[in-house]
Design a protein around this motif. Structure first.
Motif, PDB file in Angstrom:
ATOM      1  N   ARG A   1       0.829  -1.208   0.000  1.00 26.65           N
ATOM      2  CA  ARG A   1       0.000   0.000   0.000  1.00 26.65           C
ATOM      3  C   ARG A   1       0.867   1.264   0.000  1.00 26.65           C
ATOM      4  NH1 ARG A   1      -4.081   0.056   4.633  1.00 26.65           N
ATOM      5  NH2 ARG A   1      -4.804  -1.751   3.479  1.00 26.65           N
ATOM      6  N   VAL A   2       1.937   1.263   0.794  1.00 27.78           N
ATOM      7  CA  VAL A   2       2.845   2.426   0.822  1.00 27.78           C
ATOM      8  C   VAL A   2       3.513   2.594  -0.535  1.00 27.78           C
ATOM      9  CG1 VAL A   2       4.997   3.300   1.816  1.00 27.78           C
ATOM     10  CG2 VAL A   2       3.225   2.390   3.308  1.00 27.78           C
ATOM     11  N   ALA A   3       3.946   1.491  -1.144  1.00 22.21           N
ATOM     12  CA  ALA A   3       4.600   1.562  -2.456  1.00 22.21           C
ATOM     13  C   ALA A   3       3.652   2.110  -3.512  1.00 22.21           C
ATOM     14  CB  ALA A   3       5.113   0.180  -2.864  1.00 22.21           C
ATOM     15  N   MET A   4       2.392   1.706  -3.476  1.00 27.19           N
ATOM     16  CA  MET A   4       1.412   2.210  -4.441  1.00 27.19           C
ATOM     17  C   MET A   4       1.141   3.698  -4.215  1.00 27.19           C
ATOM     18  SD  MET A   4       0.492  -0.132  -6.540  1.00 27.19           S
ATOM     19  CE  MET A   4      -1.111   0.301  -7.160  1.00 27.19           C
ATOM     20  N   ASP A   5       1.002   4.081  -2.941  1.00 27.03           N
ATOM     21  CA  ASP A   5       0.707   5.475  -2.630  1.00 27.03           C
ATOM     22  C   ASP A   5       1.836   6.404  -3.062  1.00 27.03           C
ATOM     23  OD1 ASP A   5      -1.678   4.690  -1.582  1.00 27.03           O
ATOM     24  OD2 ASP A   5      -1.043   4.841   0.525  1.00 27.03           O
ATOM     25  N   ARG A   6       3.059   5.957  -2.934  1.00 29.06           N
ATOM     26  CA  ARG A   6       4.211   6.817  -3.238  1.00 29.06           C
ATOM     27  C   ARG A   6       4.758   6.625  -4.638  1.00 29.06           C
ATOM     28  NH1 ARG A   6       7.333   7.617   2.387  1.00 29.06           N
ATOM     29  NH2 ARG A   6       5.451   8.071   3.572  1.00 29.06           N
ATOM     30  N   GLY A   7       4.172   5.739  -5.436  1.00 35.24           N
ATOM     31  CA  GLY A   7       4.610   5.555  -6.815  1.00 35.24           C
ATOM     32  C   GLY A   7       5.873   4.734  -6.958  1.00 35.24           C
ATOM     33  N   TRP A   8       6.155   3.869  -5.994  1.00 34.33           N
ATOM     34  CA  TRP A   8       7.369   3.061  -6.045  1.00 34.33           C
ATOM     35  C   TRP A   8       7.155   1.726  -6.748  1.00 34.33           C
ATOM     36  CZ3 TRP A   8       8.518   3.476  -0.121  1.00 34.33           C
ATOM     37  CH2 TRP A   8       8.912   4.764   0.181  1.00 34.33           C
ATOM     38  N   SER A   9       5.956   1.385  -7.092  1.00 40.20           N
ATOM     39  CA  SER A   9       5.658   0.043  -7.609  1.00 40.20           C
ATOM     40  C   SER A   9       6.455  -0.333  -8.847  1.00 40.20           C
ATOM     41  CB  SER A   9       4.168  -0.091  -7.890  1.00 40.20           C
ATOM     42  OG  SER A   9       3.473  -0.061  -6.679  1.00 40.20           O
ATOM     43  N   PRO A  10       6.578   0.545  -9.849  1.00 41.44           N
ATOM     44  CA  PRO A  10       7.370   0.134 -11.017  1.00 41.44           C
ATOM     45  C   PRO A  10       8.831  -0.168 -10.676  1.00 41.44           C
ATOM     46  CG  PRO A  10       6.043   2.058 -11.540  1.00 41.44           C
ATOM     47  CD  PRO A  10       5.919   1.831 -10.072  1.00 41.44           C
ATOM     48  N   ARG A  11       9.417   0.616  -9.815  1.00 46.48           N
ATOM     49  CA  ARG A  11      10.816   0.376  -9.451  1.00 46.48           C
ATOM     50  C   ARG A  11      10.969  -0.896  -8.636  1.00 46.48           C
ATOM     51  NH1 ARG A  11      13.622   5.405  -7.107  1.00 46.48           N
ATOM     52  NH2 ARG A  11      15.429   4.155  -7.617  1.00 46.48           N
ATOM     53  N   LEU A  12       9.981  -1.182  -7.772  1.00 42.46           N
ATOM     54  CA  LEU A  12      10.045  -2.417  -6.997  1.00 42.46           C
ATOM     55  C   LEU A  12       9.873  -3.637  -7.889  1.00 42.46           C
ATOM     56  CD1 LEU A  12       8.033  -1.444  -3.809  1.00 42.46           C
ATOM     57  CD2 LEU A  12      10.472  -1.842  -4.002  1.00 42.46           C
ATOM     58  N   THR A  13       9.030  -3.521  -8.894  1.00 38.24           N
ATOM     59  CA  THR A  13       8.851  -4.633  -9.827  1.00 38.24           C
ATOM     60  C   THR A  13      10.138  -4.870 -10.608  1.00 38.24           C
ATOM     61  OG1 THR A  13       6.537  -4.013 -10.013  1.00 38.24           O
ATOM     62  CG2 THR A  13       7.388  -5.526 -11.653  1.00 38.24           C
ATOM     63  N   ASP A  14      10.793  -3.792 -11.028  1.00 38.20           N
ATOM     64  CA  ASP A  14      12.077  -3.927 -11.717  1.00 38.20           C
ATOM     65  C   ASP A  14      13.100  -4.608 -10.815  1.00 38.20           C
ATOM     66  OD1 ASP A  14      10.780  -2.549 -13.673  1.00 38.20           O
ATOM     67  OD2 ASP A  14      11.980  -0.722 -13.518  1.00 38.20           O
ATOM     68  N   ALA A  15      13.133  -4.206  -9.560  1.00 39.00           N
ATOM     69  CA  ALA A  15      14.074  -4.816  -8.618  1.00 39.00           C
ATOM     70  C   ALA A  15      13.741  -6.281  -8.383  1.00 39.00           C
ATOM     71  CB  ALA A  15      14.059  -4.055  -7.302  1.00 39.00           C
ATOM     72  N   THR A  16      12.464  -6.633  -8.427  1.00 35.64           N
ATOM     73  CA  THR A  16      12.059  -8.030  -8.266  1.00 35.64           C
ATOM     74  C   THR A  16      12.613  -8.882  -9.401  1.00 35.64           C
ATOM     75  OG1 THR A  16      10.045  -7.367  -7.137  1.00 35.64           O
ATOM     76  CG2 THR A  16      10.073  -9.569  -8.078  1.00 35.64           C
ATOM     77  N   VAL A  17      12.547  -8.365 -10.613  1.00 37.10           N
ATOM     78  CA  VAL A  17      13.073  -9.120 -11.761  1.00 37.10           C
ATOM     79  C   VAL A  17      14.574  -9.346 -11.584  1.00 37.10           C
ATOM     80  CG1 VAL A  17      13.530  -9.015 -14.237  1.00 37.10           C
ATOM     81  CG2 VAL A  17      11.298  -8.346 -13.350  1.00 37.10           C
ATOM     82  N   LEU A  18      15.294  -8.314 -11.190  1.00 40.59           N
ATOM     83  CA  LEU A  18      16.745  -8.442 -11.075  1.00 40.59           C
ATOM     84  C   LEU A  18      17.145  -9.322  -9.894  1.00 40.59           C
ATOM     85  CD1 LEU A  18      17.792  -4.765 -11.866  1.00 40.59           C
ATOM     86  CD2 LEU A  18      17.675  -6.712 -13.411  1.00 40.59           C
ATOM     87  N   SER A  19      16.415  -9.234  -8.786  1.00 39.22           N
ATOM     88  CA  SER A  19      16.818  -9.998  -7.604  1.00 39.22           C
ATOM     89  C   SER A  19      16.389 -11.457  -7.667  1.00 39.22           C
ATOM     90  CB  SER A  19      16.258  -9.347  -6.339  1.00 39.22           C
ATOM     91  OG  SER A  19      14.841  -9.426  -6.334  1.00 39.22           O
TER      92      SER A  19
END
Length: 185
Positions: free
Chosen positions: A80-98
């Motif tokens: 919810r915090v990631a969605m509210d602050r617009g971090w979701s695309p970057r977290l998804t990118d980090a998920t692919v790399l990690s």
């Protein structure tokens, strides 16, 4: 003080002939309090819909149904915090790399490394030119696996680069030209 249920003389009557019971006094006090409350609400501009609504007062319990104030799983709160602050695309990118080995399998992950993911383009560095060619042929299958695991529009293209040659640069400064290789012979 009199016992409950016993009659009390009415102070308004001079002769004390009319007596009211304790329950009658309680009903009258309740009616007067309700009238006073309704009058104050009318002066404020309306009545409240529920007891805990408005003016900063909150109930201290959530009631029988689920509520935002109930304890939440940590992952849901972070999402919810990631969605509210617009971090979701970057977290998804980090998920692919990690999670690269789990997403594509250990056999492919052993021979290539994800370098970056920007604007839907995943850059992979292969360990050899043969594996770079192999990854280019597996490109559609890799895109399908990644779309199934993290979402359809996270990775749209894959760019495969071969291994890089040794670098002769050491340190922050360098001079243009061939450098130390010009003394070989």
């Amino acid at each position: 003080m009199s016992e409950p249920g016993h009659s009390v003389p009415n102070p308004g009557d001079s002769d004390g002939s009319t007596t009211r019971r304790g329950s009658d006094l309680a009903r009258e006090a309740l009616r007067a309090a309700r009238e006073a409350s309704a009058q104050r609400a009318a002066e404020r501009g309306g009545t409240r819909k529920r007891p805990g609504a408005g003016r900063g007062r909150r109930r201290r319990w959530s009631g029988p149904g689920p509520d935002d104030r109930d304890p939440q799983p940590f992952g849901r709160l972070i999402s919810r915090v990631a969605m509210d602050r617009g971090w979701s695309p970057r977290l998804t990118d980090a998920t692919v790399l990690s999670r690269w080995p789990q997403l594509v399998g250990s056999d492919v992950a052993d021979h290539c490394t994800p370098v970056s993911l920007r604007d839907g383009e995943l850059t992979l560095q292969a360990e050899s030119t043969a594996w770079a060619t192999q990854l280019r042929t597996l490109q559609r299958q890799l895109l399908g696996r990644l779309a199934a695991a993290v979402g359809p529009d996270v990775v749209r293209r894959i760019r495969v680069v071969g291994p890089s040659g040794p670098s002769w640069r050491h340190g922050p400064r360098h001079v243009r030209g061939r450098g130390p290789r010009d003394t070989y012979g």
